[in-house]
Design a protein around this motif. Structure first.
Motif, PDB file in Angstrom:
ATOM      1  N   TYR B 175       0.820  -1.217   0.000  1.00  0.00           N
ATOM      2  CA  TYR B 175       0.000   0.000   0.000  1.00  0.00           C
ATOM      3  C   TYR B 175       0.854   1.268   0.000  1.00  0.00           C
ATOM      4  N   GLY B 176       2.168   1.116   0.226  1.00  0.00           N
ATOM      5  CA  GLY B 176       3.022   2.290   0.393  1.00  0.00           C
ATOM      6  C   GLY B 176       3.157   2.718   1.847  1.00  0.00           C
ATOM      7  N   VAL B 177       2.728   1.873   2.785  1.00  0.00           N
ATOM      8  CA  VAL B 177       2.838   2.173   4.213  1.00  0.00           C
ATOM      9  C   VAL B 177       4.144   1.583   4.738  1.00  0.00           C
ATOM     10  N   ARG B 178       4.863   2.374   5.533  1.00  0.00           N
ATOM     11  CA  ARG B 178       6.150   1.945   6.083  1.00  0.00           C
ATOM     12  C   ARG B 178       6.088   1.845   7.610  1.00  0.00           C
ATOM     13  N   ASP B 179       7.044   1.141   8.152  1.00  0.00           N
ATOM     14  CA  ASP B 179       7.312   1.143   9.597  1.00  0.00           C
ATOM     15  C   ASP B 179       6.236   0.459  10.448  1.00  0.00           C
ATOM     16  N   LEU B 180       5.349  -0.296   9.830  1.00  0.00           N
ATOM     17  CA  LEU B 180       4.360  -0.997  10.657  1.00  0.00           C
ATOM     18  C   LEU B 180       5.044  -2.078  11.492  1.00  0.00           C
ATOM     19  N   HIS B 181       6.169  -2.541  11.001  1.00  0.00           N
ATOM     20  CA  HIS B 181       6.981  -3.480  11.768  1.00  0.00           C
ATOM     21  C   HIS B 181       8.395  -2.925  11.868  1.00  0.00           C
ATOM     22  N   GLY B 182       9.059  -3.219  12.948  1.00  0.00           N
ATOM     23  CA  GLY B 182      10.482  -2.945  13.015  1.00  0.00           C
ATOM     24  C   GLY B 182      10.870  -1.561  13.494  1.00  0.00           C
ATOM     25  N   VAL B 183       9.930  -0.722  13.909  1.00  0.00           N
ATOM     26  CA  VAL B 183      10.309   0.625  14.347  1.00  0.00           C
ATOM     27  C   VAL B 183       9.776   0.926  15.753  1.00  0.00           C
ATOM     28  N   VAL B 184       8.473   1.108  15.860  1.00  0.00           N
ATOM     29  CA  VAL B 184       7.871   1.369  17.170  1.00  0.00           C
ATOM     30  C   VAL B 184       6.569   0.579  17.307  1.00  0.00           C
ATOM     31  N   TRP B 185       6.094   0.459  18.553  1.00  0.00           N
ATOM     32  CA  TRP B 185       4.736  -0.010  18.798  1.00  0.00           C
ATOM     33  C   TRP B 185       3.816   1.172  18.505  1.00  0.00           C
ATOM     34  N   GLU B 186       2.564   0.911  18.249  1.00  0.00           N
ATOM     35  CA  GLU B 186       1.664   2.016  17.915  1.00  0.00           C
ATOM     36  C   GLU B 186       0.329   1.905  18.656  1.00  0.00           C
ATOM     37  N   TRP B 187      -0.127   3.051  19.121  1.00  0.00           N
ATOM     38  CA  TRP B 187      -1.451   3.126  19.741  1.00  0.00           C
ATOM     39  C   TRP B 187      -2.530   2.806  18.707  1.00  0.00           C
ATOM     40  N   ARG B 240      -3.281   6.978  29.875  1.00  0.00           N
ATOM     41  CA  ARG B 240      -2.311   8.020  30.199  1.00  0.00           C
ATOM     42  C   ARG B 240      -0.870   7.510  30.164  1.00  0.00           C
ATOM     43  N   ASP B 241      -0.715   6.227  29.928  1.00  0.00           N
ATOM     44  CA  ASP B 241       0.635   5.645  29.902  1.00  0.00           C
ATOM     45  C   ASP B 241       1.401   6.061  28.649  1.00  0.00           C
ATOM     46  N   SER B 242       2.714   5.999  28.739  1.00  0.00           N
ATOM     47  CA  SER B 242       3.540   6.159  27.554  1.00  0.00           C
ATOM     48  C   SER B 242       4.803   5.335  27.767  1.00  0.00           C
ATOM     49  N   THR B 243       5.418   4.904  26.680  1.00  0.00           N
ATOM     50  CA  THR B 243       6.673   4.168  26.802  1.00  0.00           C
ATOM     51  C   THR B 243       7.649   4.683  25.750  1.00  0.00           C
ATOM     52  N   SER B 244       8.919   4.329  25.920  1.00  0.00           N
ATOM     53  CA  SER B 244       9.969   4.849  25.042  1.00  0.00           C
ATOM     54  C   SER B 244       9.918   4.248  23.647  1.00  0.00           C
ATOM     55  N   THR B 245       9.091   3.239  23.436  1.00  0.00           N
ATOM     56  CA  THR B 245       9.015   2.625  22.107  1.00  0.00           C
ATOM     57  C   THR B 245       7.594   2.622  21.552  1.00  0.00           C
ATOM     58  N   LEU B 246       6.714   3.400  22.163  1.00  0.00           N
ATOM     59  CA  LEU B 246       5.309   3.423  21.734  1.00  0.00           C
ATOM     60  C   LEU B 246       4.979   4.758  21.072  1.00  0.00           C
ATOM     61  N   GLY B 247       4.672   4.703  19.781  1.00  0.00           N
ATOM     62  CA  GLY B 247       4.297   5.898  19.037  1.00  0.00           C
ATOM     63  C   GLY B 247       2.899   5.751  18.472  1.00  0.00           C
ATOM     64  N   PHE B 248       2.645   6.415  17.365  1.00  0.00           N
ATOM     65  CA  PHE B 248       1.328   6.312  16.738  1.00  0.00           C
ATOM     66  C   PHE B 248       1.352   6.893  15.336  1.00  0.00           C
ATOM     67  N   ARG B 249       0.328   6.584  14.588  1.00  0.00           N
ATOM     68  CA  ARG B 249       0.044   7.245  13.314  1.00  0.00           C
ATOM     69  C   ARG B 249      -1.464   7.403  13.233  1.00  0.00           C
ATOM     70  N   CYS B 250      -1.935   8.220  12.308  1.00  0.00           N
ATOM     71  CA  CYS B 250      -3.372   8.469  12.180  1.00  0.00           C
ATOM     72  C   CYS B 250      -3.909   7.854  10.890  1.00  0.00           C
ATOM     73  N   VAL B 251      -5.199   7.703  10.843  1.00  0.00           N
ATOM     74  CA  VAL B 251      -5.870   7.306   9.610  1.00  0.00           C
ATOM     75  C   VAL B 251      -7.021   8.279   9.345  1.00  0.00           C
ATOM     76  N   ARG B 252      -7.428   8.324   8.089  1.00  0.00           N
ATOM     77  CA  ARG B 252      -8.576   9.133   7.697  1.00  0.00           C
ATOM     78  C   ARG B 252      -9.600   8.236   7.042  1.00  0.00           C
ATOM     79  N   GLU B 253     -10.855   8.542   7.269  1.00  0.00           N
ATOM     80  CA  GLU B 253     -11.906   7.812   6.573  1.00  0.00           C
ATOM     81  C   GLU B 253     -11.972   8.320   5.142  1.00  0.00           C
ATOM     82  N   VAL B 254     -12.370   7.480   4.247  1.00  0.00           N
ATOM     83  CA  VAL B 254     -12.507   7.883   2.853  1.00  0.00           C
ATOM     84  C   VAL B 254     -13.984   8.146   2.585  1.00  0.00           C
ATOM     85  N   GLN B 255     -14.249   9.350   2.104  1.00  0.00           N
ATOM     86  CA  GLN B 255     -15.669   9.723   1.878  1.00  0.00           C
ATOM     87  C   GLN B 255     -16.226   8.996   0.663  1.00  0.00           C
TER      88      GLN B 255
END
Lengths: 188, 255
Positions: B175-187, B240-255
């Motif tokens: 899909y062109g998405v990167r870093d889903l594995h091998g970088v950080v955990w994600e919310w 409210r927790d956070s960790t040194s390896t936990l990040g995030f990315r966002c998604v958008r709905e498609v109209q």
């Protein structure tokens, strides 16, 4: 301005500021609008001022949710009348789409929940996950539209800080939780 | 002079408005690795757009400049614990250990959610995240490939103390998405739906009142360790927790 007058003004400001600012560890920091069973819209933070037992439910639930409501009643019954009158109860819907004010009013009537103490309210759909996260409640929408959720009673002090919680539900009140309610009511 | 001031004021806004690089993830039928009592077989995932990489420190700094209530010195404790952004040098200063190009970590779920809200986006649901993460460079569902699974698992074997790579530097999936594995955990938006438990409605089980209704979670495919570790992590967290390896990315709905 003399130093004394300045100090007085400063002290007044502190008092006013203290009355205004919601503590940083209060869940009333969340910008959440609720609608109760009487269709009254209010900010969650307006519930500040009185200790409360808070939890989340959905009205079409037939098994654990009635237990949840009855468990709150058991806690209330363990209190003296003069204590009970100073404690509020807020039940927030996990299912705001279906839990209209009418549905909430029906539950309120069926379960005999005095509106003077009990607030049944629905949030805006986007705020459900925020409220659940603040209360430490875990939930999931099931494929048939029902909900799976942890049943926990959360005690908030008058400022909206979490003081205690219990997952011991049923016919016998959790003695530790009742003690926490008493202590919180006394502290005011 | 006025123009420069105006530019200085607009700069953070412009950075925030800049396209963070969402890519389209076409919907499809997908069988989650997680086994829920109420779900049999595949679920339909609707088409959505996902950030091609996790949110970076630089992007998150722009956000807290714009929304100072999320600065680490101002955020109410109820929304973020002590570790929140504490690897930054100051409330608005990054550091050698938190460079602009690296994924932001030490962010609470509340902060991550607020960031995506400000973008007109939201956090991905678990199912969307797992769906996107099942793909490799050429296949939309590579989960049956043992070699692919092993490559992913190698990351989990690395010590968490190693510096994070810059965001967007791993290979793109189909899909062109990167870093889903091998970088950080994600919310995920529904991190608190991870009700990991055995059947808790059994008579005599002290936990039987914990959950209302059916739908307890167990695991369908024990080969998918990487997914299991994600679930184990998310199910252990509070908002409210956070960790040194936990990040995030966002998604958008498609109209």
């Amino acid at each position: 301005m003399t130093i004394r007058r300045w100090l007085t003004a400063w002290a007044l400001m502190l008092v006013a500021g203290g009355a205004m600012a919601i503590p940083t560890d209060s869940i009333y920091r969340a910008d959440v609008v609720l609608t109760d069973a009487q269709s009254h819209r209010f900010r969650w933070a307006e519930q500040r001022g009185q200790p409360r037992i808070v939890s989340m439910l959905y009205t079409s639930c037939t098994f654990t949710c009635p237990t949840l409501v009855e468990s709150v009643k058991v806690v209330l019954l363990a209190l003296r009348p003069d204590e009970r009158i100073r404690l509020g109860v807020t039940m927030i819907s996990l299912d705001p789409k279906r839990d209209t004010p009418e549905a909430l009013a029906k539950l309120q009537k069926e379960r005999g929940l005095d509106p003077a103490h009990w607030t049944l309210a629905r949030p805006q759909p986007r705020d459900v996950s925020t409220i659940a996260a603040l209360l430490g409640i875990r939930y999931r929408v099931l494929s048939d539209g029902d909900f799976n959720h942890t049943t926990v009673l959360v005690l908030l002090d008058g400022e909206g800080r979490i003081v205690a919680s219990t997952e011991k539900l049923g016919g016998v009140a959790d003695a530790m939780f009742v003690a926490a309610v008493r202590k919180t009511l006394e502290a005011r | 002079m006025r123009a420069i001031l105006l530019l200085a004021c607009l700069a953070p806004l412009a950075a925030l408005a800049a396209d963070p690089g969402y890519v389209r993830v076409p919907g499809g039928d997908f069988t989650t690795t997680l086994q829920y009592e109420d779900i049999r077989g595949a679920s339909r995932v609707a088409t959505f757009e996902m950030m091609a990489r996790p949110v970076t420190n630089a992007e998150f700094r722009t956000f807290v400049q714009r929304y100072p209530q999320w600065r680490r010195d101002r955020v109410p404790g109820v929304f973020a614990g002590n570790g929140y952004l504490d690897h930054w040098q100051g409330s608005l200063q990054l550091s050698a250990g938190a460079q602009g190009s690296q994924p932001v970590t030490r962010v609470s779920w509340f902060a991550a959610k607020a960031y995506c809200d400000a973008q007109g986006a939201r956090l991905p649901r678990w199912l969307e995240w797992e769906y996107a993460a099942a793909a490799d460079g050429s296949r939309r569902d590579a989960r049956r490939d043992a070699a692919w699974r092993d490559r992913i698992l190698q990351w989990y074997a690395q010590p968490a103390s190693r510096p994070l790579p810059a965001a967007g530097t791993t290979a793109a999936n189909v899909y062109g998405v990167r870093d889903l594995h091998g970088v950080v955990w994600e919310w995920t938006d529904d991190f608190s739906s991870m009700l990991v438990t055995s059947d808790n409605r059994t008579q005599g089980d002290p936990d039987r009142n914990r959950f209302c209704g059916a739908g307890a979670l167990s695991v369908a495919d024990r080969e998918q360790y990487a997914v299991l570790m994600r679930v184990a992590l998310l199910s252990s967290l509070e908002g409210r927790d956070s960790t040194s390896t936990l990040g995030f990315r966002c998604v958008r709905e498609v109209q």
